[in-house]
Write an enzyme that holds these catalytic residues in place. Structure first.
Site, PDB file in Angstrom:
ATOM      1  N   HIS A   1       0.794  -1.236   0.000  1.00  0.00           N
ATOM      2  CA  HIS A   1       0.000   0.000   0.000  1.00  0.00           C
ATOM      3  C   HIS A   1       0.819   1.275   0.000  1.00  0.00           C
ATOM      4  O   HIS A   1       0.244   2.364   0.038  1.00  0.00           O
ATOM      5  CB  HIS A   1      -0.908   0.058   1.218  1.00  0.00           C
ATOM      6  CG  HIS A   1      -1.968  -0.989   1.255  1.00  0.00           C
ATOM      7  ND1 HIS A   1      -3.236  -0.781   0.765  1.00  0.00           N
ATOM      8  CD2 HIS A   1      -1.944  -2.253   1.707  1.00  0.00           C
ATOM      9  CE1 HIS A   1      -3.952  -1.886   0.935  1.00  0.00           C
ATOM     10  NE2 HIS A   1      -3.192  -2.794   1.501  1.00  0.00           N
TER      11      HIS A   1
ATOM     12  N   LYS B   1      -8.637  13.903   5.361  1.00  0.00           N
ATOM     13  CA  LYS B   1      -7.827  12.690   5.318  1.00  0.00           C
ATOM     14  C   LYS B   1      -6.791  12.828   6.416  1.00  0.00           C
ATOM     15  O   LYS B   1      -6.687  13.898   7.032  1.00  0.00           O
ATOM     16  CB  LYS B   1      -7.156  12.508   3.947  1.00  0.00           C
ATOM     17  CG  LYS B   1      -6.403  13.749   3.443  1.00  0.00           C
ATOM     18  CD  LYS B   1      -5.863  13.536   2.033  1.00  0.00           C
ATOM     19  CE  LYS B   1      -6.864  13.818   0.934  1.00  0.00           C
ATOM     20  NZ  LYS B   1      -6.926  12.850  -0.130  1.00  0.00           N
ATOM     21  N   ARG B   2      -6.035  11.753   6.709  1.00  0.00           N
ATOM     22  CA  ARG B   2      -4.981  11.875   7.703  1.00  0.00           C
ATOM     23  C   ARG B   2      -4.060  13.042   7.350  1.00  0.00           C
ATOM     24  O   ARG B   2      -3.811  13.318   6.177  1.00  0.00           O
ATOM     25  CB  ARG B   2      -4.180  10.565   7.781  1.00  0.00           C
ATOM     26  CG  ARG B   2      -4.939   9.459   8.474  1.00  0.00           C
ATOM     27  CD  ARG B   2      -5.257   9.823   9.896  1.00  0.00           C
ATOM     28  NE  ARG B   2      -4.064   9.840  10.695  1.00  0.00           N
ATOM     29  CZ  ARG B   2      -3.760   8.941  11.627  1.00  0.00           C
ATOM     30  NH1 ARG B   2      -4.597   7.961  11.899  1.00  0.00           N
ATOM     31  NH2 ARG B   2      -2.644   9.036  12.305  1.00  0.00           N
TER      32      ARG B   2
ATOM     33  N   LYS C   1       0.655  14.376   1.925  1.00  0.00           N
ATOM     34  CA  LYS C   1      -0.701  14.680   1.436  1.00  0.00           C
ATOM     35  C   LYS C   1      -0.908  16.189   1.252  1.00  0.00           C
ATOM     36  O   LYS C   1      -1.879  16.637   0.669  1.00  0.00           O
ATOM     37  CB  LYS C   1      -1.750  14.120   2.395  1.00  0.00           C
ATOM     38  CG  LYS C   1      -1.754  12.587   2.473  1.00  0.00           C
ATOM     39  CD  LYS C   1      -2.767  12.092   3.512  1.00  0.00           C
ATOM     40  CE  LYS C   1      -2.671  10.604   3.787  1.00  0.00           C
ATOM     41  NZ  LYS C   1      -3.344   9.778   2.755  1.00  0.00           N
TER      42      LYS C   1
ATOM     43  N   THR D   1      -8.581   6.786  -1.658  1.00  0.00           N
ATOM     44  CA  THR D   1      -9.915   6.252  -1.911  1.00  0.00           C
ATOM     45  C   THR D   1     -10.990   7.306  -1.647  1.00  0.00           C
ATOM     46  O   THR D   1     -12.112   7.183  -2.144  1.00  0.00           O
ATOM     47  CB  THR D   1     -10.185   4.997  -1.052  1.00  0.00           C
ATOM     48  OG1 THR D   1      -9.691   5.222   0.269  1.00  0.00           O
ATOM     49  CG2 THR D   1      -9.500   3.785  -1.647  1.00  0.00           C
TER      50      THR D   1
ATOM     51  N   LYS E   1     -14.850   8.555  -3.331  1.00  0.00           N
ATOM     52  CA  LYS E   1     -16.089   8.844  -2.589  1.00  0.00           C
ATOM     53  C   LYS E   1     -16.673  10.193  -2.998  1.00  0.00           C
ATOM     54  O   LYS E   1     -17.886  10.334  -3.170  1.00  0.00           O
ATOM     55  CB  LYS E   1     -15.814   8.851  -1.078  1.00  0.00           C
ATOM     56  CG  LYS E   1     -15.457   7.482  -0.537  1.00  0.00           C
ATOM     57  CD  LYS E   1     -14.882   7.543   0.865  1.00  0.00           C
ATOM     58  CE  LYS E   1     -14.102   6.272   1.145  1.00  0.00           C
ATOM     59  NZ  LYS E   1     -13.258   6.352   2.356  1.00  0.00           N
TER      60      LYS E   1
HETATM   61  O1  73E Z   1      -2.929   5.709  -0.749  1.00  0.00           O
HETATM   62  C1  73E Z   1      -3.447   5.039   0.371  1.00  0.00           C
HETATM   63  C2  73E Z   1      -4.304   3.874  -0.111  1.00  0.00           C
HETATM   64  O2  73E Z   1      -5.429   4.338  -0.803  1.00  0.00           O
HETATM   65  C3  73E Z   1      -2.307   4.519   1.243  1.00  0.00           C
HETATM   66  O3  73E Z   1      -1.562   5.604   1.748  1.00  0.00           O
HETATM   67  C4  73E Z   1      -2.866   3.705   2.401  1.00  0.00           C
HETATM   68  O4  73E Z   1      -3.621   2.615   1.844  1.00  0.00           O
HETATM   69  C5  73E Z   1      -4.750   3.037   1.071  1.00  0.00           C
HETATM   70  C6  73E Z   1      -5.512   1.795   0.639  1.00  0.00           C
HETATM   71  O5  73E Z   1      -4.801   1.062  -0.308  1.00  0.00           O
HETATM   72  C7  73E Z   1      -1.800   3.200   3.291  1.00  0.00           C
HETATM   73  N1  73E Z   1      -1.835   3.132   4.636  1.00  0.00           N
HETATM   74  C8  73E Z   1      -0.690   2.602   5.021  1.00  0.00           C
HETATM   75  N2  73E Z   1       0.055   2.351   3.973  1.00  0.00           N
HETATM   76  N3  73E Z   1      -0.638   2.740   2.882  1.00  0.00           N
HETATM   77  C9  73E Z   1      -0.283   2.312   6.398  1.00  0.00           C
HETATM   78  C10 73E Z   1       1.025   1.976   6.680  1.00  0.00           C
HETATM   79  C11 73E Z   1       1.405   1.696   7.980  1.00  0.00           C
HETATM   80  C12 73E Z   1       0.473   1.759   9.006  1.00  0.00           C
HETATM   81  C13 73E Z   1      -0.835   2.105   8.728  1.00  0.00           C
HETATM   82  C14 73E Z   1      -1.220   2.389   7.421  1.00  0.00           C
END
Ligand code: 73E
Length: 835
Positions: free
Chosen positions: A374, A567-568, A573, A678, A682
């Site tokens: 991710h 968002k976070r 970001k 995502t 939405k």
């Molecule tokens: O871009 C998003 C993505 O849409 C991405 O940053 C997020 O995953 C979403 C779903 O695919 C994400 N979160 C984390 N890594 N990618 C993450 C990493 C470590 C701890 C918690 C979350």
């Protein structure tokens, strides 16, 4: 011994077997019964919280009946199942979703009205289940919804955190974190005190020989903790399938509660040991896209992986199949590297406990697992120190070394004399201390690795996992672009828009086949339809304006352009780009004559999101937003022309109100950093336009809806490295408009400038890693275009409708089917077929 009733005695069971309420009258009966008996209350003391509980319990009964049938049917047919392992499930509220999925919300609304309640008031009593940080956790929740809706036999496995993501309060402009104790009166979980697993930690490894002289290793634990299962029913939309989410909770092992200490009169320390065991599942780590290498986090990971695998293996063994059939029966998907220890644990079970040969075991392991990446952000890639692993999981570290050895031997055979290659792809990083690279185990131990949007999947193949493409070939890597569930994110969040679409398309089939939305394009010029469309947006904006008033005290003009970034909070970001843009707008407005101001489109800039508690820079961004709000919102020159709002404690249930109410939303990460995103999906699905960079899923959204329907700006991913390099070696040129913004901040326009020095110096002095200055001009120019185009409401409306019509691709159902076909190789199982 199987705890089952013999056939001759089953007659009484069948006669009294629970049945589902099907009418308003039956719903009311169930509601009153639960209020009066389960909750021990009456019509004299039934408040809204009790009304919520009574409704939830009535629906829970329905779900549990379907859940039982689904599980029996899945066990009986014994076809391949999916297990989705995720440390995060960002579920939000369950009641509204349950009512809509079983198709009984109208009955509940009427029933509650008869009994003296408004359904909205009951729904809003529910506490969000917030066992996740952001997109990764929400994706897991959308998966569960789609897998049930599409009738896949699938379970989720996670941790039952006592505290979910913290509640955010803004005090004097600063973020404060409040623990989120969410489990009081949560009707949606079923404790399974009979389903427990003892989990080992620490200790040492014994080596011995069996009768044939073969080496056997056994792990003597230093500590044991018990995992207890809690099950959460997951209903599908308009289907009888109700899948299971199993969450593990930790407690002291029954044998472990130290009777020695107890008898020796050391009662307090015996209870303290119990407390220690319970800390494992106590709290969700509040970091998004950041790993900090804490021992307790590794303990959580192993605890949850070991319990889940024990459960999966136990279920498989009941079928008496040969081990070689394991990958034909079971697919396990790893949601990022957090569950990577499951790979090692399965190998350990197969060789140490079940006595399989290494190679056969490893074939089973790699046939079973799939790994989803991710993020490419280096600070988020998990690495665990070897000494830490050695201490906590000594046998697993040995197995990791063996996996690495066999892997490196095979690489050496294919690429002789390439020592650099070997050190680059080694699972062990030769640093001080040595580190275990979890992503490498995940790749080597899986048959498929996928990214979450096209650009991201290309990037992992050409950057962080490049060598593995050389070694395994490109087929091990694939892309599955993320999606969202239209049930929650359209039907539930925006019931009026959903109803209008259903009216035009002749029913709600689009909720299970989102590509049907394309039929809306035929109505783009339909005057009445357009009016209804824009009226719904206006009402959704009113609903958000009310929320804003409730949580911030500010009144906003609902006719303004609502510009949203929720968002976070993270530097990548770029909420800082947004707030600098807002300051630029404010300065420009201040410089205008009253005549000029009359032509300006009034705007509300809305922010929301949590910062990780230890992320100083993110917290400074929140403080800057609130400081700007404090000045701008009370500036009488400006009035309604600009308002700045920070909505505290952004979460799933607030997102359901915010997403349908945007005119424009911001998805403005530095190109190449946001894997997918995502919330972009939405907002567009709810008729909002977006401003964004060429990053993550924005690119595919553009391809689907057309580039005339999106506001793209900024540098491209392929140019980022070069630009960063130039910041250091070519001299750094601050954008002149951004310079003016910085000057205003430094002059104290928004309070003591020393609060913002680190934000500014990261750009001016430390290389502007996220390219805020490089993209500023293009960002401002694009916002000017947004203003201009918003004045042509007819055009804007056409873009809104056309975009929604073209969003079919981003349904989570498409995503789930792609995983099922190309990674899991599983088929749906229709529960309705049952006799
Ligand atoms: O871009 C998003 C993505 O849409 C991405 O940053 C997020 O995953 C979403 C779903 O695919 C994400 N979160 C984390 N890594 N990618 C993450 C990493 C470590 C701890 C918690 C979350």
């Amino acid at each position: 011994v199987e705890a089952s009733i013999p056939e001759p005695l089953r007659e009484a069971w069948r006669k009294h077997s629970a049945s589902e309420f099907t009418s308003k009258d039956e719903f009311e009966r169930e509601f009153v019964r639960h209020i009066e008996t389960t909750l021990a209350r009456s019509l004299y003391n039934c408040d809204e919280l009790a009304a919520y509980s009574g409704t939830a319990l009535a629906f829970r009964d329905r779900l549990i009946i379907e859940w039982n049938r689904t599980q029996q049917r899945q066990t009986f047919t014994d076809q391949k199942r999916v297990y989705y392992l995720s440390l995060e499930f960002l579920m939000g509220r369950a009641l509204d979703n349950a009512m809509l999925n079983v198709g009984m919300k109208d009955i509940a609304r009427d029933g509650l009205a008869d009994l003296g309640f408004r359904i909205e008031d009951a729904i809003s009593q529910e506490h969000d289940a917030a066992l996740g940080n952001g997109g990764l956790g929400r994706l897991a929740a959308c998966f569960l919804d789609s897998m049930a809706t599409l009738n896949y036999p699938a379970w989720g496995y996670g941790l039952r955190y006592r505290y979910g993501i913290f509640k955010q309060e803004i005090v004097n402009g600063y973020q404060m974190e409040i623990p989120d104790y969410w489990l009081d009166n949560n009707p949606w979980e079923f404790p399974r005190h009979d389903i427990t697993v003892d989990i080992q930690f620490y200790g040492h490894v014994n080596k011995s020989y069996d009768e044939d002289g073969k080496v056997v290793y056994s792990w003597e634990a230093g500590e044991t903790v018990q995992a207890v299962a809690y099950d959460v029913p997951i209903p599908g939309y308009r289907t009888k399938t109700t899948n299971n989410l199993r969450l593990w909770s930790s407690k002291a092992s029954s044998g472990e509660f130290d009777f020695q200490k107890f008898n020796a009169g050391d009662y307090e320390s015996a209870v303290a040991d119990q407390q220690t065991a319970e800390t494992i599942s106590a709290v969700l780590y509040p970091n998004d896209n950041l790993e900090r290498g804490k021992e307790l986090r590794l303990k959580q990971q192993y605890f949850w992986c070991a319990a889940s695998l024990y459960d999966i293996v136990r279920r498989f063994k009941k079928t008496k199949r040969a081990w070689s059939e394991f990958p034909d029966q079971i697919a396990i998907q790893l949601n990022d590297t957090h569950p990577t220890l499951a790979i090692v644990e399965l190998q350990r079970i197969l060789i140490d406990v079940e006595g399989l040969e290494w190679d056969e075991a490893w074939r089973i392991v790699t046939g079973t697992f799939g790994y989803t990446n991710h993020t490419v952000l280096p600070e988020a890639l998990e690495k665990w120190s070897v000494p830490l692993m050695q201490n906590l999981l000594p046998r697993h570290l040995q197995i990791i070394y063996d996996i690495n050895l066999f892997f490196l031997q095979s690489v050496e055979k294919r690429f002789p004399n390439d020592r650099d290659m070997l050190s680059r792809v080694s699972i062990i990083e030769e640093s001080h201390p040595k580190m275990v690279r979890m992503a490498y185990i995940a790749i080597i131990g899986s048959h498929k690795v996928n990214g979450v949007a096209e650009l991201h999947s290309d990037l992992i193949k050409t950057t962080i996992f490049k060598d593995f493409v050389t070694i395994y070939g490109p087929d091990r890597f694939t892309n599955v672009t993320n999606g969202i569930t239209p049930r929650r994110w359209l039907h539930q969040a925006n019931p009026e828009l959903s109803a209008l679409i259903a009216d035009k398309l002749g029913g709600y089939d689009f909720l299970t086949d989102l590509t049907l939305l394309d039929k809306l394009e035929a109505f783009v010029d339909d005057k009445k339809f357009r009016q209804e469309w824009s009226d719904i947006k206006a009402r959704n904006k009113l609903r958000l304006a009310k929320l804003i008033k409730d949580v911030t005290g500010y009144s906003v003009n609902p006719n303004s352009l609502f510009d949203v970034q929720v968002k976070r909070i993270h530097e990548y970001k770029r909420q800082q780009l947004n707030i600098f843009g807002v300051i630029h707008r404010y300065l420009s407005l201040k410089a205008m004559t009253p005549e000029e101001r009359k032509k300006v489109v009034p705007r509300v800039s809305i922010f929301g999101g949590k910062a990780a508690p230890g992320y100083w820079m993110a917290k400074s961004i929140i403080y800057l937003i609130n400081s700007v709000a404090a000045v701008v919102n009370k500036d009488e020159d400006i009035g309604d022309l600009l308002k700045v709002i920070f909505i505290e404690d952004y979460n799933v249930s607030k997102a359901e109100i915010i997403c349908p109410a945007s005119d424009i939303s911001e998805h403005i990460s530095t190109a190449g950093t946001e894997a997918s995103g995502t919330s972009n999906m939405k907002f567009v699905l709810n008729g909002g336009l977006i401003i964004g960079t060429c990053d993550g899923a924005n690119i595919e959204i553009t391809r689907e809806i057309g580039e005339q329907n999106i506001f793209l700006f900024g540098n491209l991913a392929e140019d980022v490295d070069d630009l960063r390099h130039r910041h250091f070696y070519g001299g750094f040129q601050l954008d002149p408009q951004l310079k003016r913004v910085f000057e205003a901040i430094k002059e104290g326009t928004f309070g003591d400038p020393s609060s913002f020095t680190s934000l500014i110096s990261s750009i001016e002095e430390h290389g502007d890693y996220y390219l805020v200055s490089d993209d500023f001009n293009s960002y401002i120019a694009t916002h000017d275009m947004v203003d201009k185009e918003f004045q042509n409401q007819e055009e804007w409306l056409a873009k809104s409708i056309t975009s929604v019509a073209r969003m079919g691709f981003f349904s989570m159902d498409r995503v789930t089917n792609e995983y099922a076909d190309s990674i899991w190789n599983v088929e749906p199982l229709d529960i309705e077929d049952e006799a």
